[in-house]
Write an enzyme that holds these catalytic residues in place. Structure first.
Site, PDB file in Angstrom:
ATOM      1  N   ARG A  34       0.801  -1.228   0.000  1.00 30.18           N
ATOM      2  CA  ARG A  34       0.000   0.000   0.000  1.00 30.18           C
ATOM      3  C   ARG A  34       0.833   1.277   0.000  1.00 30.18           C
ATOM      4  NH1 ARG A  34      -5.568  -0.720   3.575  1.00 30.18           N
ATOM      5  NH2 ARG A  34      -6.333  -2.570   2.471  1.00 30.18           N
ATOM      6  N   ASP A 144     -10.607  12.203  16.472  1.00 27.67           N
ATOM      7  CA  ASP A 144      -9.928  11.214  15.642  1.00 27.67           C
ATOM      8  C   ASP A 144      -8.465  11.609  15.558  1.00 27.67           C
ATOM      9  OD1 ASP A 144     -11.085   8.943  13.556  1.00 27.67           O
ATOM     10  OD2 ASP A 144      -9.140   9.726  12.955  1.00 27.67           O
TER      11      ASP A 144
END
Length: 273
Positions: A34, A144
């Site tokens: 990735r 977050d």
């Protein structure tokens, strides 16, 4: 594709786990596949250079990029609807009694991703309180680790398909349709959610304890000791009688769980004797 050596892999996953709680110890191939193309596009010629930069801690956006590449920020409105039914049928009736004097509810969406969870909760609060809603402070703290997803959450634009789980009346009531067919949230819903960056590995030192903590489908990335430690911190930040909601695909350690089990994926902090 660049080669990720065992030494660089060990340096990277131990750093991420110790600083952010995310367990990548079994993700060597995923990291390599990735990240290789993106790193080459950024001018890196080896993983060693990249890991050196990550471990320097100088650029938080690099860690955010890494985490976004390797985890899934997948959420939608009314995800795990049973939680919201419990909220309006059990939790809110109790909270309206215990907070009748101050009319303040303290709610935390921990690991909020792009905000659908906090916004869904807000709509349920509005429906529950109805004409009395303006008399309550129901602002939700949504946190977050990723600034990127928080930027999306603050200024969300939704396609029609994203609203399929919502009642049609809610779509008309809480959303504004744009000329291109997309939707924006109404200002009243948006202003009820306060977005902040926060690392769940850090001490929890917010101004007041929480009546309700959502941490759903976040701890799947943590190993058991990290998860146990986080749950203890959550417990310390929960009011007696308050609730912790986790994802239905998750579980808590039965031996070390300080909360009382209520129903699948819902736990309560015991009331004081």
């Amino acid at each position: 594709m660049m080669t990720l050596s065992d030494a660089d892999f060990h340096r990277l996953y131990t750093y991420i786990q110790s600083h952010y709680g995310i367990d990548l110890s079994q993700k060597k191939q995923l990291i390599s596949s990735r990240l290789s193309h993106s790193l080459q596009a950024q001018g890196y010629t080896s993983f060693t250079q990249y890991v050196d930069d990550i471990l320097s801690g100088k650029d938080q956006s690099m860690v955010t990029f890494l985490i976004n590449k390797l985890t899934t920020n997948y959420t939608y409105f009314m995800r795990e609807e049973a939680h919201f039914q419990f909220l309006i049928n059990t939790a809110l009736p109790a909270f309206t009694k215990t907070h009748a004097h101050d009319r303040v509810l303290s709610i935390w969406s921990a690991g909020c991703s792009s905000g659908e969870e906090a916004y869904t909760t807000t709509m349920y609060l509005m429906e529950y309180f109805g004409s009395q809603y303006s008399q309550w402070d129901t602002r939700i703290l949504a946190t977050d680790i990723s600034q990127q997803v928080l930027d999306t959450a603050r200024n969300p634009v939704y396609q029609e398909s994203s609203l399929e789980q919502l009642p049609k009346t809610w779509k008309n009531k809480y959303f504004i349709k744009n000329k291109d067919g997309s939707y924006n949230l109404s200002p009243e819903v948006r202003k009820n959610v306060i977005f902040r960056t926060f690392n769940l590995m850090d001490p929890i030192r917010f101004r007041r304890p929480f009546d309700l903590i959502f941490c759903r489908n976040v701890m799947i990335y943590f190993d058991q000791p990290t998860k146990d430690a986080l749950v203890r911190r959550f417990h310390g930040a929960t009011v007696p009688g308050g609730y912790l909601f986790i994802g239905h695909s998750e579980n808590l350690n039965k031996e070390n769980n300080p909360y009382q089990y209520i129903t699948p994926a819902i736990f309560q902090k015991a009331m004081r004797p």
